[in-house]
Design a protein around this motif. Structure first.
Motif: not given
Length: 153
Positions: A104-115
Motif C-alpha cells: 500500500r503506497p504512501t500518499p507521497e509515493q502515490e504522487q509519482e509511483h505506486g498507482r
C-alpha cells in the motif's frame, strides 16, 4: 515393487484450465505477458475481461522487472467459465524493493509511483500476495482474480 512418490498437485483455485509462461526479466516481459493473457482470454471466451486483465498483468510484471533482481518472471493463469486468476511470481530482490515490502503506497509515493497496485485493487474481484513457502523460499507471488461478482440472494 517400490512405492510411488506422490507428486504435489498444482494449486488451481478456480478449477478449469491452467497455463504457465516463464519470461526472462527483460523490458519486453510486460508486453509478452500481456499478449499471452490476451490470447488465453479470447480463446477461453472471456473477451470482456481482456482490458482489465492486460492492465493488471502489465502492472505486476512491470513491478517484478523494475523492483527485483529475479532472472525469471513466472505467470500462472487459471481460467474457468466465470473467472480468471493470474499469479506473477518473482525470486525477490534487494531489501526494501520486493513486492511484499510496501504494497500500500504512501500518499507521497502515490504522487509519482505506486498507482499500479491501487489500479489492480480497483479492477480485481480479489488480489493479494504470498510467498513461495518452504518449497520456494524467497519467492514473491502477487495475484489477482477477475470475473463476474457472485450474486448473493
Amino acid at each position: 515393487m517400490s512405492a510411488a512418490t506422490p507428486t504435489p498437485a498444482q494449486l488451481n483455485p478456480l478449477g478449469g484450465e491452467s497455463y504457465r509462461l516463464t519470461l526472462p526479466n527483460t523490458a519486453n516481459a510486460p508486453r509478452l505477458a500481456r499478449d499471452f493473457l490476451t490470447s488465453l482470454l479470447r480463446v477461453s471466451r472471456h473477451p470482456g475481461l481482456v482490458d482489465d486483465a492486460r492492465l493488471c498483468v502489465t502492472e505486476l510484471v512491470t513491478n517484478a522487472h523494475r523492483h527485483t533482481r529475479t532472472p525469471l518472471i513466472r505467470v500462472h493463469v487459471a481460467v474457468n467459465r466465470k473467472r480468471v486468476s493470474v499469479a506473477v511470481t518473482d525470486d525477490g530482490g534487494p531489501a526494501g524493493t520486493a513486492f511484499g515490502t510496501a504494497l500500500r503506497p504512501t500518499p507521497e509515493q502515490e504522487q509519482e509511483h505506486g498507482r499500479g497496485l491501487v489500479l489492480v485493487e480497483s479492477l480485481a474481484l480479489a488480489w493479494g500476495t504470498d510467498s513461495g513457502g518452504d518449497r520456494h523460499p524467497g519467492r514473491t507471488v502477487v495475484w489477482f482474480t477477475l470475473g463476474r461478482p457472485e450474486v448473493t440472494a
